[in-house]
Structures are given as structure tokens and as C-alpha cells.
Design a protein around this motif. Structure first.
Motif, PDB file in Angstrom:
ATOM      1  N   GLY A 416       0.819  -1.210   0.000  1.00  0.00           N
ATOM      2  CA  GLY A 416       0.000   0.000   0.000  1.00  0.00           C
ATOM      3  C   GLY A 416       0.852   1.258   0.000  1.00  0.00           C
ATOM      4  O   GLY A 416       0.564   2.217  -0.730  1.00  0.00           O
ATOM      5  N   LEU A 417       1.916   1.269   0.794  1.00  0.00           N
ATOM      6  CA  LEU A 417       2.811   2.434   0.818  1.00  0.00           C
ATOM      7  C   LEU A 417       3.526   2.618  -0.518  1.00  0.00           C
ATOM      8  O   LEU A 417       3.708   3.757  -0.978  1.00  0.00           O
ATOM      9  CB  LEU A 417       3.828   2.266   1.944  1.00  0.00           C
ATOM     10  N   SER A 418       3.924   1.527  -1.151  1.00  0.00           N
ATOM     11  CA  SER A 418       4.599   1.659  -2.451  1.00  0.00           C
ATOM     12  C   SER A 418       3.646   2.192  -3.514  1.00  0.00           C
ATOM     13  O   SER A 418       4.033   3.017  -4.365  1.00  0.00           O
ATOM     14  CB  SER A 418       5.168   0.300  -2.878  1.00  0.00           C
ATOM     15  N   ALA A 419       2.384   1.765  -3.470  1.00  0.00           N
ATOM     16  CA  ALA A 419       1.409   2.272  -4.448  1.00  0.00           C
ATOM     17  C   ALA A 419       1.119   3.753  -4.210  1.00  0.00           C
ATOM     18  O   ALA A 419       1.016   4.545  -5.162  1.00  0.00           O
ATOM     19  CB  ALA A 419       0.120   1.455  -4.357  1.00  0.00           C
ATOM     20  N   LEU A 420       0.987   4.137  -2.941  1.00  0.00           N
ATOM     21  CA  LEU A 420       0.735   5.556  -2.649  1.00  0.00           C
ATOM     22  C   LEU A 420       1.951   6.418  -2.952  1.00  0.00           C
ATOM     23  O   LEU A 420       1.815   7.604  -3.307  1.00  0.00           O
ATOM     24  CB  LEU A 420       0.331   5.701  -1.182  1.00  0.00           C
ATOM     25  N   TRP A 421       3.157   5.859  -2.808  1.00  0.00           N
ATOM     26  CA  TRP A 421       4.354   6.618  -3.155  1.00  0.00           C
ATOM     27  C   TRP A 421       4.422   6.885  -4.658  1.00  0.00           C
ATOM     28  O   TRP A 421       4.852   7.958  -5.089  1.00  0.00           O
ATOM     29  CB  TRP A 421       5.575   5.856  -2.679  1.00  0.00           C
ATOM     30  N   ARG A 422       3.951   5.927  -5.454  1.00  0.00           N
ATOM     31  CA  ARG A 422       3.885   6.165  -6.902  1.00  0.00           C
ATOM     32  C   ARG A 422       2.827   7.219  -7.221  1.00  0.00           C
ATOM     33  O   ARG A 422       2.956   7.957  -8.195  1.00  0.00           O
ATOM     34  CB  ARG A 422       3.570   4.841  -7.625  1.00  0.00           C
ATOM     35  N   LEU A 423       1.766   7.292  -6.391  1.00  0.00           N
ATOM     36  CA  LEU A 423       0.733   8.308  -6.624  1.00  0.00           C
ATOM     37  C   LEU A 423       1.311   9.704  -6.449  1.00  0.00           C
ATOM     38  O   LEU A 423       0.984  10.631  -7.196  1.00  0.00           O
ATOM     39  CB  LEU A 423      -0.433   8.063  -5.653  1.00  0.00           C
ATOM     40  N   PHE A 424       2.187   9.901  -5.447  1.00  0.00           N
ATOM     41  CA  PHE A 424       2.804  11.223  -5.245  1.00  0.00           C
ATOM     42  C   PHE A 424       3.670  11.613  -6.430  1.00  0.00           C
ATOM     43  O   PHE A 424       3.816  12.797  -6.742  1.00  0.00           O
ATOM     44  CB  PHE A 424       3.644  11.216  -3.973  1.00  0.00           C
ATOM     45  N   SER A 438       3.146   6.693 -16.501  1.00  0.00           N
ATOM     46  CA  SER A 438       2.752   8.007 -15.996  1.00  0.00           C
ATOM     47  C   SER A 438       1.238   8.115 -15.947  1.00  0.00           C
ATOM     48  O   SER A 438       0.528   7.531 -16.776  1.00  0.00           O
ATOM     49  CB  SER A 438       3.328   9.111 -16.881  1.00  0.00           C
ATOM     50  N   CYS A 439       0.754   8.900 -14.960  1.00  0.00           N
ATOM     51  CA  CYS A 439      -0.694   9.058 -14.799  1.00  0.00           C
ATOM     52  C   CYS A 439      -0.962  10.399 -14.113  1.00  0.00           C
ATOM     53  O   CYS A 439      -0.189  10.849 -13.253  1.00  0.00           O
ATOM     54  CB  CYS A 439      -1.280   7.915 -13.979  1.00  0.00           C
ATOM     55  N   SER A 440      -2.055  11.058 -14.496  1.00  0.00           N
ATOM     56  CA  SER A 440      -2.423  12.349 -13.894  1.00  0.00           C
ATOM     57  C   SER A 440      -3.560  12.119 -12.896  1.00  0.00           C
ATOM     58  O   SER A 440      -4.535  11.424 -13.188  1.00  0.00           O
ATOM     59  CB  SER A 440      -2.876  13.326 -14.986  1.00  0.00           C
ATOM     60  N   GLN A 445      -7.996  12.874  -5.296  1.00  0.00           N
ATOM     61  CA  GLN A 445      -7.227  11.619  -5.234  1.00  0.00           C
ATOM     62  C   GLN A 445      -5.919  11.825  -4.478  1.00  0.00           C
ATOM     63  O   GLN A 445      -5.500  10.978  -3.673  1.00  0.00           O
ATOM     64  CB  GLN A 445      -6.959  11.104  -6.650  1.00  0.00           C
ATOM     65  N   LEU A 446      -5.272  12.962  -4.738  1.00  0.00           N
ATOM     66  CA  LEU A 446      -4.033  13.233  -4.029  1.00  0.00           C
ATOM     67  C   LEU A 446      -4.278  13.454  -2.537  1.00  0.00           C
ATOM     68  O   LEU A 446      -3.470  13.031  -1.695  1.00  0.00           O
ATOM     69  CB  LEU A 446      -3.343  14.469  -4.627  1.00  0.00           C
ATOM     70  N   THR A 450      -2.808  11.101   0.370  1.00  0.00           N
ATOM     71  CA  THR A 450      -1.949  11.628   1.440  1.00  0.00           C
ATOM     72  C   THR A 450      -2.419  11.153   2.800  1.00  0.00           C
ATOM     73  O   THR A 450      -1.612  10.780   3.664  1.00  0.00           O
ATOM     74  CB  THR A 450      -1.936  13.159   1.375  1.00  0.00           C
ATOM     75  N   LEU A 451      -3.737  11.174   3.031  1.00  0.00           N
ATOM     76  CA  LEU A 451      -4.277  10.698   4.303  1.00  0.00           C
ATOM     77  C   LEU A 451      -3.957   9.223   4.530  1.00  0.00           C
ATOM     78  O   LEU A 451      -3.507   8.818   5.616  1.00  0.00           O
ATOM     79  CB  LEU A 451      -5.797  10.926   4.352  1.00  0.00           C
ATOM     80  N   LEU A 452      -4.186   8.394   3.503  1.00  0.00           N
ATOM     81  CA  LEU A 452      -3.910   6.961   3.640  1.00  0.00           C
ATOM     82  C   LEU A 452      -2.416   6.703   3.840  1.00  0.00           C
ATOM     83  O   LEU A 452      -2.034   5.827   4.641  1.00  0.00           O
ATOM     84  CB  LEU A 452      -4.419   6.208   2.398  1.00  0.00           C
ATOM     85  N   PHE A 453      -1.591   7.445   3.131  1.00  0.00           N
ATOM     86  CA  PHE A 453      -0.144   7.257   3.276  1.00  0.00           C
ATOM     87  C   PHE A 453       0.299   7.610   4.697  1.00  0.00           C
ATOM     88  O   PHE A 453       1.117   6.895   5.305  1.00  0.00           O
ATOM     89  CB  PHE A 453       0.589   8.135   2.259  1.00  0.00           C
ATOM     90  N   THR A 454      -0.268   8.686   5.258  1.00  0.00           N
ATOM     91  CA  THR A 454       0.096   9.086   6.623  1.00  0.00           C
ATOM     92  C   THR A 454      -0.345   8.044   7.636  1.00  0.00           C
ATOM     93  O   THR A 454       0.399   7.683   8.563  1.00  0.00           O
ATOM     94  CB  THR A 454      -0.531  10.441   6.959  1.00  0.00           C
ATOM     95  N   ILE A 455      -1.562   7.514   7.473  1.00  0.00           N
ATOM     96  CA  ILE A 455      -2.070   6.503   8.405  1.00  0.00           C
ATOM     97  C   ILE A 455      -1.209   5.240   8.360  1.00  0.00           C
ATOM     98  O   ILE A 455      -0.823   4.682   9.397  1.00  0.00           O
ATOM     99  CB  ILE A 455      -3.545   6.178   8.074  1.00  0.00           C
ATOM    100  N   LEU A 456      -0.864   4.786   7.143  1.00  0.00           N
ATOM    101  CA  LEU A 456      -0.070   3.570   7.004  1.00  0.00           C
ATOM    102  C   LEU A 456       1.341   3.757   7.553  1.00  0.00           C
ATOM    103  O   LEU A 456       1.916   2.834   8.144  1.00  0.00           O
ATOM    104  CB  LEU A 456      -0.016   3.142   5.535  1.00  0.00           C
ATOM    105  N   VAL A 457       1.902   4.948   7.383  1.00  0.00           N
ATOM    106  CA  VAL A 457       3.259   5.206   7.881  1.00  0.00           C
ATOM    107  C   VAL A 457       3.297   5.142   9.400  1.00  0.00           C
ATOM    108  O   VAL A 457       4.212   4.554  10.006  1.00  0.00           O
ATOM    109  CB  VAL A 457       3.779   6.565   7.364  1.00  0.00           C
TER     110      VAL A 457
END
Length: 581
Positions: A416-424, A438-440, A445-446, A450-457
Motif C-alpha cells: 500500500g505504501l509503495s502504491a501511494l508513493w507512486r501516486l505522489f 505516468s498518470c495524472s 485523489q491526491l 496523502t491521508l492513507l499514506f500518513t495513516i499507514l506510515v
């Protein structure tokens, strides 16, 4: 041209006669196999050689004459020996002679045909090489090991001449069946001239082995047919059989017994050696198992083990409870997420309570289970060790469950963290093309990412700590099982017969030969003694290693560390035929 004449040491004191052997034109060598004594009839000698050629497929012929001056030679013997070259035509014609009362030898190789080139001598120089016919016959020459700075073709070419000598002696065994006591028309001298070696016990064993092997092979075929019955394919029997190491070992033992009691004759020395190694391995395994059985049933040791097993399981469960209570607090002063910490700790404590209840429920039957496990040692020590490995797996099943829960939860957060890191970074994983594209993304979505990435971290340290602790426990159990599997594979694959043959009769496994100079004087042929170099023990173990039921780890240290870091399940000692996760 220098010719090489291989002469058996057992014929050095034989009476005068004809040299019988094989001529190897590629190596310019003459391999003497036997000496035909006087008196004889030439047509009977030719008939004997034709029978030997038909039986052995070796071009056995008369190579020359042998003269041993044990006493004063009879008048006209020299002329008679010279006249034999007209009856038995061979190019070149060897004339080997040993002087009376001395160790001096003389050897000549003459050509009766006129040389094509004028000035070419009609006699060749001869190198006389003595060899032990019995050792060469019973030995098996192995191909030489190719050194790093040596080409494979060079090693094969250098061993070609020796292989021709060994093959000639081995294939001409039919020539050595007769001895001096036979009343045949032709008398021979070879390594069995004083009498053919034999044993009543060996002959009785050969006579009884045929019906016995046929009976046992029939019984094993019935067992194999029963093993393929459709009842064994009903769920969950195939699943259980694929997970238990005992089933794999029993299948391997059935294959070993089928190979040993097969009625088909071995087609090569390697197949014969494999059968002998398998037979000795099975016998040694059964003997060790019977010793273990006698030890277990003496002084009521099974009851003592059963009484000590339940307290040991309770002690392990109590230690796990203390470990979980330590993790639910502040382990090593680390600040954990209290809510997630309490949920995981209570979840694992509940599993421990279930496991303790299961152990106490099974406690009345443990002694009887151990008693039947001890009886399985009659099938061999490897079967008992396989059952021990399965018992260890069953007794530590709760540790395996903890490891799977922790690994799956940790792996989910890592991916999950790796997928969210690609989103950033404005990237995403393309499932169809198996690559990152690449994706926009829009603002919502961002923000959610960010919220999910913070919770998982912030939840990752708590999950990682539980995963680390239970992974270490799982690796400890896997290490114990791995040591048991390595011991089982060692017993199954160790070539005991080959190692014993190398220890007791080193010449049977030949790695090559060495030559020792016996006589080197001017005007006389160079005399050498050929001695067999035995195969090193390390190469014997590597060459004749038997197949085992287990398989080595399929992961390198790098891939294993990567799997541990990303939380993927590891099975370092998986069985054959299973699919890797």
C-alpha cells in the motif's frame, strides 16, 4: 616407432607359448591377456579365439611368442617359435623373452612385410608395461576431472589409451573362465590359472535371489497399485499428503525398494553401483531405526517423553504469552500505536488459549501416538525423523499462524505504501504491461492518498514489530526442521557401498594410473609397472550420490532477504512438485 606392450604380471613365470591379446592401432599398443602353452594345435587355438571374439566382441588375436628360459631350452625351440609367425600372421609380431635366473627381459617387434620407405628399420622399439590383471579387470576407470586450464578434449584424449586397456581386459572376462585343471585342448595362463574363484555361499545367494526378488517385486507392485487407488485422491487426502514430509519419505522408500528388488539386470557399472548403494543405504537406515526402536522401548522412555511433552508445550505457550504482553506495553521503550497494539495482542493471545486447550485435549492420546511413532522406526531412521519433523510442525502450528497473520498484514501495508508513493510521483502500475506508467491525478485523489499514506506510515512500526518477532520464531522452527531434513537427505543420499569399496578395495574405483620404472638400461626395453590411482573420497561421494526425497532451497540469500523485507511468505524447504507462492 615406439610400441607399448601391456603384459600381465601373473604371466611372468608362465611356460613358453603364444601371446594372446588385442592390438590397439590408434595407441600403437598391444594388450596381452593370456599365454597359450605348448603343446597345442594351431587350428584349436584359432577356434578358441573365434569363440572369445564372438562372446566378448573384442578382436582377440595372437600377438607373438613368449619364451621363458626356466631351464635349458629344447633343441629347435627357437626355430619353432620363429615359424609360428607364418601360421598366426600379425603385424607387428612380438617376441618377448625372459632370461633364465635373472630379471632381464628382451622384447622385439618385427615386421615381415617389406617397409614401404627404403631405409626404414624392420623392428620397432618396444616399451614393456606390466599390469595387475585382476585389479584392472575388477576396476572401473572413471573419466578424468577437467582442470580449469585444460580443455575437455585433451583430457579425453589422454585417457583414451588407458580406457582401451581397461575395456579390453574387462570385456575379455570369458577368456579367464578356464584354468589349468580344465581338460581342454588349449591350456592358458592368466590371473585365474590356478583355479576359478568361487564360493558356495555366493552361488546359493545367486540361486535364491531370483525368486526372492520376483516375490518382493510383486508385493511392491501391489503396494504401488494400492497407493494409486481413487480413494487417496479424495479431498483432503492429496492436500495432507503434499504437506507431510512423512508421505514424501515413504514414497521415496518405495522407490528405493522397487529399484533394489527389480528383476532387470543392470546394464552398466553405474547402474550396478546405484543398486548396491541403495541396498546398503536402506539396510543401514533400517538398522539405525531398529536401534532407535530398542532405545525407545527400553526403561519406559516413551512414557517419559509423553509426560515431558505436555509441560514443554505449556512452557512454550507461557513464554509466548509473556512475549505478547511485553509487545502490548512499550517494548524496548518504543512508542507504539496503542489501539492497533491492543487489537493484535489480544488476537494472538486468543490463539494461544485455543492452542493450550487443544494440547490438553490431546494429552491422553500422546503416549499411544508416540508408541506408534516408535514402531515406524522399523521402516528406517529416516521415516522416524520425518515423523518427528511433522510433529514439530504440528506442535508449532500456532507460531506458523502468527507468522502468516503478521506477514500478510505487513505485506499489505508495504505494498500500500509503495502504491501511494507512486501516486505522489504521478505514476501508477500497469497490470497488463507489467510496468510503471505516468498518470495524472486530480486534487481529491491526491488528498485521499496523502491521508492513507500518513495513516499507514504511523501504523507501520507496530505491525513491523509484530512481524519481526514472529518471523524470528518462524525462522527458528524452520531451522530445526531444516536440520532434520538435512540429516534425512544425508542418510538417503550417502553412497555407503562406494565409500566402503574405496576404503577396502581402492583399486575398484580408478581415477587413473601411475607408472613406476622397473628397468631402464641401454640395449634393453624400458620396463614400467602400471599402478592404479584410486578415486578421491570427495569425488566418490559426488559421483555416486543417491537421489533424496527433499529438495534444496530454491532461494538465494538475496531473494530470501528481499522476501523477508517485503513480507512475502517463505518456504525454504518445500517439497518437490509444489507451486511456489
Amino acid at each position: 616407432m615406439m610400441l607399448k606392450a601391456f603384459f600381465p604380471t601373473c604371466c611372468a613365470s608362465a611356460d613358453s607359448g603364444l601371446l594372446v591379446g588385442r592390438w590397439v592401432p590408434e595407441q600403437s599398443s598391444a594388450v596381452v591377456l593370456a599365454v597359450v602353452h605348448f603343446p597345442f594345435i594351431p587350428i584349436q587355438v584359432k577356434r578358441l579365439l573365434a569363440q572369445v571374439q564372438q562372446a566378448s566382441r573384442v578382436g582377440v588375436t595372437v600377438l607373438g611368442t613368449w619364451c621363458h628360459h626356466q631351464q635349458e631350452p629344447e633343441e629347435g625351440l627357437g626355430h619353432f617359435l620363429e615359424g609360428l609367425s607364418a601360421i598366426f600372421t600379425h603385424e607387428p609380431w612380438l617376441q618377448l623373452c625372459r632370461e633364465k635366473g635373472s630379471r632381464a627381459w628382451s622384447c622385439r617387434a618385427t615386421h615381415h612385410q617389406v617397409p614401404a620407405t627404403p631405409g626404414t628399420p624392420s623392428e620397432d622399439q618396444v616399451m614393456l608395461i606390466f599390469y595387475d590383471q585382476r585389479k584392472v579387470l575388477l576396476s572401473w576407470l572413471h573419466p578424468p576431472a577437467v582442470l580449469p586450464d585444460q580443455q575437455a578434449g585433451d583430457a579425453t584424449a589422454s585417457a583414451g589409451g588407458l580406457a582401451a586397456v581397461f575395456d579390453t581386459v574387462a570385456q575379455s572376462e570369458v577368456l579367464f573362465c578356464g584354468d589349468r585343471y580344465d581338460e581342454g585342448p588349449v591350456r592358458l595362463s592368466h590371473w585365474q590359472s590356478e583355479g576359478v574363484e568361487g564360493s558356495i555361499l555366493v552361488e546359493l545367494a545367486k540361486w535364491a535371489s531370483g525368486p526372492l526378488c520376483l516375490l518382493l517385486a510383486s508385493l511392491l507392485s501391489l503396494v504401488s497399485a494400492a497407493g494409486t487407488c481413487w480413494l487417496w485422491r479424495l479431498w483432503p487426502l492429496p492436500f495432507i499428503g503434499s504437506k507431510l514430509y512423512t508421505c514424501e519419505q515413504l514414497r521415496h522408500r518405495l522407490e528405493q525398494l522397487t529399484l533394489v528388488f527389480s528383476t532387470e539386470k543392470a546394464q552398466s557399472p553405474s547402474e550396478l553401483m546405484r543398486k548396491a548403494n541403495t541396498l546398503i543405504s536402506v539396510l543401514m537406515d533400517v538398522i539405525l531405526g531398529l536401534l532407535l526402536l530398542s532405545w525407545l522401548h527400553g526403561n519406559n522412555r516413551i512414557g517419559q517423553l509423553a509426560d515431558a511433552l505436555v509441560p514443554a508445550a505449556d512452557h512454550v505457550a507461557e513464554e509466548l504469552q509473556h512475549l505478547l504482553q511485553w509487545l502490548m506495553g512499550a517494548p524496548a521503550g518504543l512508542k507504539m500505536n496503542r489501539a492497533l497494539d491492543q487489537v493484535l495482542g489480544r488476537f494472538f493471545l486468543y490463539h494461544i488459549h485455543l492452542w493450550i486447550s487443544y494440547i490438553h485435549l490431546m494429552s491422553p492420546f500422546i503416549e499411544r501416538i508416540l508408541w506408534h511413532v516408535g514402531l515406524s522406526a522399523c521402516l528406517g531412521l529416516t521415516v522416524a525423523l520425518s515423523i518427528l519433523s511433522d510433529i514439530v510442525a504440528l506442535l508449532t502450528f500456532h507460531i506458523y499462524c502468527f507468522y502468516v497473520y503478521g506477514a500478510r498484514l505487513y505485506c499489505l501495508k508495504i505494498y500500500g505504501l509503495s502504491a501511494l508513493w507512486r501516486l505522489f510521483r504521478g505514476k501508477k502500475w500497469n497490470v497488463l504491461r507489467q510496468r510503471v506508467d505516468s498518470c495524472s491525478y486530480d486534487l481529491d485523489q491526491l488528498f485521499i492518498g496523502t491521508l492513507l499514506f500518513t495513516i499507514l506510515v504511523f501504523l507501520l512500526p507496530t505491525t513491523a514489530l509484530y512481524y519481526l518477532v514472529f518471523t524470528l520464531l518462524r525462522l527458528l522452527v524452520v531451522t530445526v526442521q531444516g536440520l532434520i531434513h538435512l540429516l534425512v537427505d544425508l542418510i538417503n543420499s550417502l553412497p555407503l557401498y562406494s565409500l566402503g569399496l574405496r576404503l577396502c578395495r581402492p583399486y575398484r574405483l580408478a581415477a587413473g594410473v601411475k607408472f613406476r620404472v622397473l628397468e631402464h638400461k641401454a640395449g634393453r626395453p624400458l620396463c614400467l609397472l602400471m599402478q592404479i590411482n584410486p578415486l578421491p573420497y570427495s569425488r566418490v561421494a559426488h559421483t555416486y550420490r543417491l537421489p533424496s526425497c527433499g529438495c534444496p532451497p530454491k532461494h538465494s540469500w538475496g531473494s530470501l532477504c528481499r522476501k523477508l523485507f517485503f513480507g512475502e511468505l517463505i518456504y525454504p524447504w518445500r517439497q518437490r512438485g509444489e507451486k511456489q507462492d
